[in-house]
Design a protein around this motif. Structure first.
Motif, short mmCIF file in Angstrom:
data_model
loop_
_atom_site.label_atom_id
_atom_site.label_comp_id
_atom_site.label_asym_id
_atom_site.label_seq_id
_atom_site.Cartn_x
_atom_site.Cartn_y
_atom_site.Cartn_z
N LEU C 184 0.84 -1.20 0.00
CA LEU C 184 0.00 0.00 0.00
C LEU C 184 0.87 1.25 0.00
O LEU C 184 0.70 2.16 -0.81
N HIS C 188 1.15 4.20 -2.71
CA HIS C 188 0.91 5.60 -2.37
C HIS C 188 2.15 6.43 -2.68
O HIS C 188 2.05 7.60 -3.04
N THR C 191 2.54 8.65 -5.68
CA THR C 191 2.06 10.04 -5.69
C THR C 191 3.14 10.97 -5.19
O THR C 191 2.92 12.17 -5.07
N GLN C 200 -3.17 9.94 5.69
CA GLN C 200 -2.88 10.29 4.30
C GLN C 200 -3.13 9.10 3.38
O GLN C 200 -3.46 9.26 2.21
N LEU C 201 -2.98 7.89 3.95
CA LEU C 201 -3.15 6.72 3.10
C LEU C 201 -4.61 6.48 2.75
O LEU C 201 -4.92 5.89 1.72
N THR C 204 -6.07 6.33 -0.92
CA THR C 204 -5.06 6.03 -1.93
C THR C 204 -5.75 5.37 -3.12
O THR C 204 -6.58 4.49 -2.94
N LEU C 206 -6.47 2.92 -5.75
CA LEU C 206 -6.08 1.53 -5.97
C LEU C 206 -7.02 0.89 -6.96
O LEU C 206 -8.21 1.21 -7.00
#
Lengths: 167, 100, 529, 640, 477
Positions: C184, C188, C191, C200-201, C204, C206
């Motif tokens: 993950l 991320h 970016t 912040q995750l 994301t 996906l």
């Protein structure tokens, strides 16, 4: 040298090498090895490595093989027929021979498929004492020094291991 | 002129023979010899390549190989002697205290 | 970062643990008192946390942030929201009780025991307040070891098997989660921002399959902890072999790690996958509810019975979570707390008679009411709390879960509600065989009733059981904003209205006014499946 | 029916709070018997007073008004909200008075009845707790709160049935009661959920009664039926209807006052109350109403037949209770909600009376419950005898007595709404009722005392503290019915009018009052017939019953065996479930799942054990492996 | 006409080898083991410091065949530190086993010098010689306890297979020399572009892989490891398990990631297979072991597997991960062997895992430290092993080797099986073996505690070390 000579040499080499590997008596094996080394020296000469050829004879056939024979004698190992009662079992031996064979064939096939250009004519004194020495003491100084440590270690080791049992 | 490949092939064969020797011989000293044989086969390769490339390096390397071979021989034989003192045999397959 | 309250809460037990180790071996009481003191301090600190908690925002509060491994974007981020707040409180509330109970329960290697117990507390608290995935994972694994030792060293006859099983089971799942986490983060990172900060995750970008795989990895780790059928088999063994304190913590807090993980990480990180997986999860949850109840009924061993009852109860929690609406999720969280209290208390009660009789076999008891009236009374209350009797805490959670999940999936709820019956069956039957009936065994006739210390341990739990049943408002109010936010995040595209928890009923009303809300509900259900 | 004026108050919470205080008192000062014996009844008495006061306020208010006391917001989550709020409208007014009034009398009675029991404080604790829950139930302004009371009474019944816990069967009976009730509750809860979601409007999920009544129109017919039937399941559990009645007879294991209060007068009527409370839902689904009616009628008849042959006083009364509850449900089913509540009230009076009377008898017979051991108690316990007689007449429907009016109102509605078959069943049941009640009466109070001498010689009348409540209840059993006279008589169905704002005006169709009178005549005759038959059987020629029993052996067996319903359930549900559970545990859990888990682990370890022997210590074998690896690598490089 | 020499570049090598010679000489006259030990310690300490001073410097000598870049410094320091710890551990052991201290320490130092060469050489010939210096010293050390049959046998096996591997190493070098006409990595690297015979080159690469695989004990070239580790004197085993492996990987990484980096696509599959095989075989077989040294041998194989994962991933991340992992690995593994030494006593080695029964509580220090080491090896946070694994798997995931990462973590689950078993035995089963009091073996216990501290520190504060590893790797010319 011409193909014929090469063929002869090669055959001799292979035969003697095989003798080393298959002859039941260690002493005979050692002798065969000496022969092999000599023949190699000859090949070296043909390849223009005179200095190396000389070392080959002196160091190898001379020093090292003597060492071997010396130990064989020391532990007075003649053929104790051990080899006859072959170890490991047939399957294992078969595997070993096949493995060796495959390796040889693979590599040989590889080499023979490589299109080497005809080698350039070597410079004067190529492979002579001076050439080798220069390279050795200029480009390969550090490795050369390292070999001194290496030999020192070997000596120490030999002493440590082979000295009579202390206490 | 014999092409370099032939020498290389020859060295490959010798190398393999040496390897086989290492595998199949019972007497450790002979096994050592087989190893020497392998090293020599490699030397042949080096020399052959040196010739092919017209450089001296290959030959110099052979010199080092010889030294190493010598050192190894010395140590190896010393080990054999030490072992022989404790257990008088030079049969590879009798070195089987350590296993599993 | 002005405030360090969270850090204090998290690390105080660790300090205590180390100090306990320094107590000379020949003064077990010293170790006991020290442990109690530190756990109590932690509890008080957590109360301050609640006192200062603002109920009007979904934001994380008391946030602390510091670099830890900058090159990897790993940070030391702590923070609580309405979801974690009460789990923290539950932890800090139960630990002192366990410590106190263990005064009499643990007699050999005392200080080591309390060392592990406090270490465990740090692990649990950390896991609840960590907002950095890496930090979370560290605490998550950190919990394993002390628990492993508590079971393995102070446990019963088959403790080694049980503890190893517990460890391996959990480790397998969580290591796969580790890979998922790394994946993950690496995604991320495309970016540009390399970070483990879960805030912040969230969101994301996906691909669907990606999401499914990651969700699977996370879900596996959490499902084992929950434990969800069929990954539950470590639980009975662990519980039966663990010392009482261990069981209490295990059931009271550790199991919540799983459900908490779902809510905090698995679901909001992978909303689409969540939506896809919901039917499966719901199915498993329902199976867990019924299966756990059924298996619990035939257990000859009290602890095993309670263990399987946990499987059933946590099934309800999962049901509520995957209703993915405010009602269900709040119910689920509330039910986590309830289960922590009631099941914890049940284990304590079992521990009490085990301490007296050194057996947990139901057959060895019966008619305990006469010799142990106080004990029986407490047992009664706790049992009915766990059965979900209205007026006690269990009901509030269960009812909310049912209301919520009914809005999400009728069939699942219908089946789950059978759990109400089965739950009553095994509990009452157990109670009948242990407390009611004639005194079957002479040795039980002269058992000592609850001692002062035991009452001191149980009373707070009973009080909370009643209070939370009668006046759940403060709890629900505090968790509401965060829950709404989370639901919104999971519901993602469904937009603010639905996320505000005004489910089906009006989110679609906004779209098409005056439609039979039933239709909307079904529509939503379909939308989710 | 909704709308109506709302009169906010802040006193209603006192009504349940008082008994709860009594409960706390009882558990805290458990060893102060005197205090408890005073406080417990007092609490209920005061509660009754408060309730009365509230009801008076209601009466002064315009019709349809209701008192509401919104105490505090209880469960508030997202769109869902449930407040702890109490209401008194006509319906709950009636219920609250019944509960507190009858409850008070029974408390008083219990002071005497339980005097010699060492755990009397615990008894009163439970009893007060029950009152609390029951009041919560009837006063609830919110179905969730109602459910709290609903479960609460279940809890207390569980505790009180198992009050003498040392006896396994008592504990078992308690458990059975709770579990069977839970089955009903499952239906109830699902019903509530469906109701809540279907009446969800402008973003609010609520189970406030007002809210439900307001949005009930939103229910699609199918939904309404579903909700209604689910609620019926709940009611069937609580009010012991087919097929969930099985717990009530066993519940007699509890002390007799408990049977009187909980399993006759109040708790078991909760189901009736609940349906009346939510009648709007049922009205929305005629089909559901039909089902309700049929269930009621069937239950009434079914239970009555069993009651015919029981020999345990309390068992007879228990089955009669089931039967009477059947009547009430029948009333609900035919839309006569007021009549149902009316019968709830009268039944509360005379059934409480009968139970307490039976209790008095048992008390006097030092615990004997088998009528075959009794007889001729007329002289020994006069008060009991007279009051018991009144009760019997009331339940049998003797003209002028309470049961007479309520029962006949029900039957009239059954007829009036065109349920002639159901009417027939009801009427026949009435006859049976008369028969078995008089059978009981005769066996107990007529003929010779059949008890063992040592029991016989200290048979005595009960103390005043027990007999006074009997008398009061007797009085109520007579006059209680006069509030609901048939159409056209004196003040007519005042009771119905009072309830009308809540339960609506049931229409008797085209038939007028005349029909009702005619029906009354028929049923009365049937009742008399039943009574006479009983007189013949058990007073005139006592041999006859045995002969009859022998002649109709199969039928008799069937009735004595209570249709073997319990055995049936045991074989159909209980045993299979236990078997399944064992299977799941031993096979699925331990063998399959755990087996798989441990299997993997074992597989790995075994592999380790196996492969380690490749390491056989022979250095040249190692070299071969080495060589193999080398060849593999080299050939990979050559082929690519 | 000797060329100008940048002495900075060779300083560590000179110091260590010189120290070896001195030690050897002194050993002839002084036969107080402790004094010799202290000598070696102080000497190594001084070397460490001097080397540390060089941080940030860049040097290269002998026309770039021997460089002193951050990479070399990283490994020099690591190897020296390991050397110090090993010497510390040896001090009581040497006199208990009656191994001649003078030669022993001298050989250790020579071995270290060989390793330093391997770490800083950028020329295949130099690497070869350094490797030989190291190997031959270790062959001898393995057999140093020559009164022990097991020691002899270990030396013999190690030597035989080692020499066998040397053959392949040389052959590889030869082929590469033949293909590129050079033995210097930088030259080779630029020749990769074109004009070289690809097949010849790859064959050479494969041969090198075989040789390095042997040195770092990668399956299927690992067979020697368990026997030799078990048979060799424990302190030497520690040296082999940590220092030799580290040096091996130092050369391995430099040669493959720098020299043959361009061929990554060609050899990554090979490495992938090696990594999987190594991890799995190592862990699964470790499960079955009863002798702790043997168990640790298999565990070291498994860990080589994890490092191979990093190399498979390749690139800066992979390289840095490998470096960091070696660092973490050194700490925890040294510690583990230290505990093994501590549990043994003169005459009774106590190498069966069952001998550890009950030690956890009877000797809390050993218990606690061993717990730390075992958990760290398992990869439990917040210990060094965990940080290492995370880094390695991050590398794998970033480069898209997901399967490899998953296999890796599943393997660490298996590994938990045997590491935890040690704890089970130590803490959860009763036993009788008593250990020599810490006071009697100050150096040994110092080394154990030191390793424990390092293990924890690296685990809790990995940032610094991660950065160090990354920069070191990138600093290669």
């Amino acid at each position: 040298m011409g193909p014929v000579t090469f063929a002869v040499l090669a055959t001799a080499l292979v035969v003697s090498a095989l003798t080393v590997v298959v002859h039941p008596s260690p002493v005979k094996s050692a002798m065969a090895l000496v022969v092999t080394l000599f023949l190699l020296a000859v090949v070296f000469v043909f390849l223009g490595a005179h200095m190396i050829a000389a070392l080959q004879v002196i160091v190898y056939a001379g020093a090292i093989m003597v060492l071997f024979l010396f130990v064989i004698m020391l532990l007075n190992l003649s053929d104790d027929g051990a080899e006859a009662r072959h170890q490991g079992g047939a399957l294992f031996r078969l595997g070993a021979w096949i493995g060796g064979g495959v390796l040889a064939v693979e590599l040989a096939a590889l080499f023979l498929r490589v299109p080497f250009p005809a080698p350039a004519t070597p410079p004067a004194g190529y492979g002579g004492a001076e050439a080798v020495a220069t390279a050795l003491f200029v480009d390969y100084l550090l490795p050369f020094e390292l070999t001194s440590i290496l030999l020192l270690v070997a000596i120490v080791g030999a002493v440590v291991l082979a000295q009579r049992r202390a206490a | 002129m014999v092409p370099t490949s032939w020498y290389l092939a020859l060295s490959a064969v010798l190398f393999a023979i040496g390897a086989i020797g290492v595998l199949v011989r019972r007497n450790i000293i002979v096994v050592f010899m087989a190893i020497e044989l392998m090293l020599n086969a490699v030397n042949l390769t080096f020399v052959a390549f040196a010739r092919q490339l017209g450089t001296i390096d290959g030959q110099v390397i052979v010199f080092f190989v010889m030294t190493v071979a010598a050192a190894e021989a010395a140590v190896g034989l010393a080990i054999i002697i030490a072992a022989f003192r404790n257990r008088p045999t030079v049969n590879a397959d009798e070195l089987a205290v350590l296993r599993w | 970062m002005g405030n360090v309250l969270l850090s204090l809460i998290v690390w105080t037990p660790l300090v205590g643990a180390l100090l306990v180790l320094l107590v000379p071996r020949d003064q077990p009481d010293g170790a006991r008192r020290a442990a109690l003191a530190f756990s109590l301090v932690t509890f008080l600190l957590s109360l301050a946390l609640w006192a200062g908690f603002r109920v009007d925002t979904a934001e994380f509060q008391w946030v602390e942030q510091a670099a830890w491994v900058p090159s990897f974007g790993i940070q030391y981020i702590l923070g609580v929201d309405g979801v974690s707040l009460f789990l923290v409180l539950l932890t800090t509330f139960l630990t002192p009780l366990v410590v106190l109970f263990s005064f009499g329960d643990i007699t050999n290697r005392v200080k080591e025991y309390f060392f592990f117990l406090l270490l465990l507390e740090t692990g649990m608290l950390g896991a609840f307040v960590a907002l950095d995935l890496f930090l979370f994972y560290v605490f998550w694994e950190l919990m394993l070891i002390p628990m492993y030792f508590i079971i393995g060293v102070w446990g019963g006859a088959r403790r080694i098997y049980a503890s190893l099983k517990f460890l391996i089971y959990t480790l397998t799942a969580s290591l796969l989660m580790l890979v998922a986490i790394l994946y993950l983060v690496s995604v991320h990172a495309r970016t540009g921002a390399v970070t483990f900060d879960v805030r912040q995750l969230y969101g994301t970008a996906l691909g669907p399959t990606e999401q499914l795989w990651l969700f699977a990895a996370f879900a596996l780790a959490f499902a084992v902890k929950v434990p969800m059928f069929p990954l539950h088999t470590w639980l009975p063994d662990a519980h039966v072999e663990a010392p009482t304190g261990g069981s209490v913590i295990l059931a009271g807090v550790l199991l919540k790690m799983g459900t908490y993980g779902f809510l905090r990480f698995a679901m909001p990180l992978f909303p689409d996958a969540t939506r896809t997986a919901t039917p499966l999860i719901l199915a498993l949850a329902v199976v867990g509810i019924l299966y756990g109840a059924a298996v619990a009924m035939v257990q000859p061993d009290l602890k095993k019975l309670v263990a399987y009852s946990s499987v059933s109860h946590l099934g309800f929690v999962m049901l509520g979570l995957f209703a993915v609406n405010t009602i269900g999720v709040e119910g689920a969280i509330y039910q986590m707390l309830n289960h922590g209290l009631s099941t914890g208390a049940l284990f304590l009660l079992v521990g009490v008679i085990y301490g007296r009789r050194h057996t947990r076999a139901i057959a060895d008891f019966g008619g305990l009411w006469k010799p142990l009236p106080r004990y029986a009374a407490v047992f009664l209350v706790v049992m009915f709390s766990s059965v979900g009797l209205p007026g006690l805490n269990g009901f509030v959670g269960e009812f909310l879960i049912l209301v919520g999940s009914f809005g999400a999936n009728r069939a699942a709820t219908a089946f789950a509600s059978a759990g109400l019956i089965l739950g009553a069956v095994y509990m009452l039957w157990m109670f009948q065989r242990v407390i009611f009936g004639p005194l079957r065994h002479e040795e039980n006739a002269h058992l000592q009733d609850l001692t002062g210390r035991e009452i001191a341990v149980l009373a707070p739990v009973v009080v909370m059981i009643v209070v939370m049943g009668v006046y759940p408002r403060p709890f629900l109010r505090a968790m509401e904003p965060s829950v709404k936010a989370l639901v919104a995040r999971i519901e993602g595209h469904r937009g603010a209205v639905a996320s505000a928890g005004i489910v089906g009923a009006d989110s679609e009303h906004a779209a098409a006014p005056s439609v039979d809300p039933l239709m909307n509900v079904t529509a939503r259900t379909d939308a989710r499946q | 029916m909704h709308g109506g004026e709302i009169i906010p108050t802040s006193t209603l919470w006192l009504i349940p709070a008082l008994p709860f205080a009594g409960f706390l008192l009882a558990i805290i000062f458990g060893n102060a018997r005197r205090l408890v014996t005073l406080a417990a009844p007092a609490a209920v008495g005061v509660a009754f007073a408060v309730a009365l006061a509230a009801v008076l306020t209601l009466l002064r208010a315009p019709a349809g008004a209701r008192l509401v006391d919104d105490v505090y917001p209880w469960i508030v989550a997202g769109p869902f909200r449930a407040d702890v709020a109490f209401r008194i409208d006509a319906l709950s007014a009636v219920m609250v008075l019944i509960v507190t009034g009858v409850g008070f009398l029974i408390h008083v009675y219990s002071v005497g009845y339980m005097a010699h029991d060492e755990s009397l404080p615990r008894f009163f604790a439970y009893l007060n707790l029950f009152m609390f829950a029951m009041l919560l139930l009837v006063l609830a302004d919110n179905l969730v709160v109602l459910f709290v009371g609903w479960e609460g009474v279940g809890l207390c019944s569980y505790l009180l049935i198992g009050f003498w816990y040392e006896k396994d069967e008592n504990a078992a009976a308690g458990k059975k009661a709770f579990v069977v009730n839970r089955i009903g509750d499952m239906g109830f809860v699902l019903g509530l959920l469906l109701l809540a979601w279907s009446t969800a409007a402008n973003g609010a999920l609520s189970l406030d009664i007002a809210h439900v009544e307001e949005h009930v129109h939103a229910l699609a017919p199918a939904t309404a039926t579903a909700v209604a039937l689910l609620l019926l399941v709940g009611a069937a559990g609580k009010s012991a209807q087919l097929p969930l009645y099985v717990w009530l007879p066993d519940a007699m294991a509890g002390p007799t006052p408990v049977s009187a209060l909980i399993h006759a007068a109040t708790m078991v009527t909760a189901g009736i109350y609940m349906i009346a409370r939510l009648h709007v839902v049922f009205v929305a689904s005629p089909f559901a109403l039909e089902v309700v009616a049929i269930v009621g009628a069937a239950t009434a008849l079914f239970a009555a037949t069993i009651a015919l042959v029981q020999t345990d006083v309390k068992k007879v009364l228990a089955y009669s209770t089931v039967s009477q509850l059947g009547f009430m449900v029948l009333a609900l089913g035919v839309g006569a909600f007021a009549s149902a509540i009316f019968h709830v009230m009268t039944h509360a009076f005379f059934k409480a009376l009968l139970f307490l009377g039976a209790g008095s008898v048992i008390h006097g017979m030092s615990g004997e419950q088998d009528v075959s051991q009794m007889g001729g108690l007329r002289q020994k316990m006069p008060v009991t005898w007279w009051t018991f007689l009144v009760g019997t007449l009331a339940i049998a429907g003797a003209p002028g007595f309470a049961g007479f009016f309520s029962k006949d109102e029900i039957l009239a509605h059954a007829w009036g709404t065109g349920h002639y078959a159901l009417w027939a069943v009801g009427a026949f049941t009435a006859a049976l009722t008369a028969f078995y009640m008089f059978r009981l009466l005769f066996l107990t109070f007529f003929g010779e005392l059949r008890a063992a001498p040592e029991v016989a010689h200290h048979v005595h009348e009960s103390p005043p503290v027990m007999t006074v409540p009997l008398v009061i209840l007797a009085a109520l059993s007579i006059v209680g019915g006069w509030v609901g006279l048939p159409e056209g008589w004196l003040w007519g169905p005042a009771f119905g009018r009072f309830l009308a704002p809540v339960t609506g005006h049931p229409d008797l169709g085209e038939h007028g009052a005349g029909v009702e009178t005619a029906l009354m005549l028929v049923t009365t005759l049937l009742a008399v017939g039943g009574a006479t038959l009983a007189y013949v059987f058990y007073v005139r020629m006592p041999g006859l019953p045995q002969i009859l029993a022998w002649r109709l052996k199969p039928a008799y067996e069937l009735l004595v065996g209570k249709y073997w319903i319990d055995e049936f359930y045991d074989a159909l549900v209980v045993r299979p479930y236990v078997a399944l559970s064992n299977f799941l545990w031993r096979i699925v859990d331990q063998t399959m799942i755990d087996g798989a888990v441990n299997g993997v682990a074992t597989a790995v370890v075994v592999n380790g054990q196996l492969w380690r022997y490749v390491q056989d210590g022979n250095v040249q074998h190692y070299a071969l492996v080495f060589l193999g690896g080398a060849i593999a690598l080299v050939s990979y490089c050559l082929v690519r | 006409m000797t060329p100008a020499i940048d002495w900075i570049a060779v300083l560590p090598l000179l110091l260590v080898s010189g120290l070896g010679v001195v030690c050897l000489g002194v050993g002839l006259f002084v036969d107080d083991d402790e004094v010799l030990g202290w000598g070696a310690l102080i000497g190594l300490g001084a070397t460490l410091v001097t080397t540390a001073v060089l941080i940030g410097q860049h040097g290269s000598a002998f026309n770039g065949t021997l460089v002193l870049d951050g990479y070399a410094l990283f490994f020099d320091l690591l190897i020296l530190a390991v050397g110090i710890v090993v010497v510390l551990m040896s001090m009581s052991y040497v006199e208990e086993t009656g191994i001649g201290a003078g030669e022993y320490y001298a050989l250790v130092l020579f071995a270290l010098s060989g390793m330093i060469v391997m770490a800083s050489a950028t020329d295949l010939i130099l690497i070869f010689l350094g490797l030989e210096v190291m190997s031959i010293s270790v062959y001898i050390l393995a057999g140093a306890w020559r009164t022990q049959v097991r020691s002899n046998e270990a030396a013999m096996k190690y030597f035989l297979l080692g020499a066998f591997a040397t053959g392949f190493l040389l052959y590889g070098i030869a082929l590469i020399y033949g293909a590129t006409g050079a033995t210097r990595l930088d030259v080779i690297a630029e020749k990769l572009g074109g004009g070289v015979d690809h097949r010849l080159l790859l064959a050479g690469v494969a041969m090198l892989l075989v040789a390095f695989g042997f040195k770092v004990a990668a399956v299927p070239f690992h067979m020697w490891t368990p026997d030799v580790y078990e048979g060799a004197p424990t302190s030497v085993t520690a040296l082999m398990a940590v220092a030799v492996k580290t040096a091996g990987f130092a050369a391995f990484t430099r040669v493959f990631l720098r020299g043959f980096g361009g061929l990554h696509g060609d050899w990554s599959m090979l490495l992938w297979a090696l990594a999987v095989a190594t991890m799995t075989v190592g862990n699964v077989l470790a499960l079955a072991q009863r002798n702790i040294k043997r168990m640790l041998a298999y565990s070291s194989i498994a860990h080589a597997g994890y490092i191979l994962v990093a190399l498979t991933a390749g690139g800066p991340t992979g390289g840095a991960a490998a470096l960091f992992y070696l660092l973490a690995y050194a700490g925890m593994n040294l510690g583990a062997f230290g505990v093994v030494l501590a549990v043994g006593r003169r005459g009774e080695p106590h190498e069966e895992i069952d001998d550890y029964a009950g030690l956890g509580f009877r000797s809390p220090l050993l218990g606690a430290t061993m717990a730390i080491f075992m958990l760290s090896l398992t990869g439990i946070p917040p210990l060094a092993g965990f940080a290492g694994k995370v880094y390695v798997f991050t590398a794998a995931v970033r480069e898209g080797y997901y399967a490899l990462a998953v296999i890796g973590v599943l393997n660490s689950v298996i590994s938990a099986g045997y590491y935890i078993r040690v704890l089970v035995v130590m803490f959860m089963t009763p036993g009788t073996v008593e250990v020599v009091r810490a006071g009697r073996r100050p150096y040994l216990f110092t080394s154990i505690v030191f390793s424990a501290v390092v293990t924890v520190l690296i685990g809790v504060f990995p940032a610094l070390w991660l950065e160090l590893a990354r920069l070191s790797f990138l600093s290669q010319p």
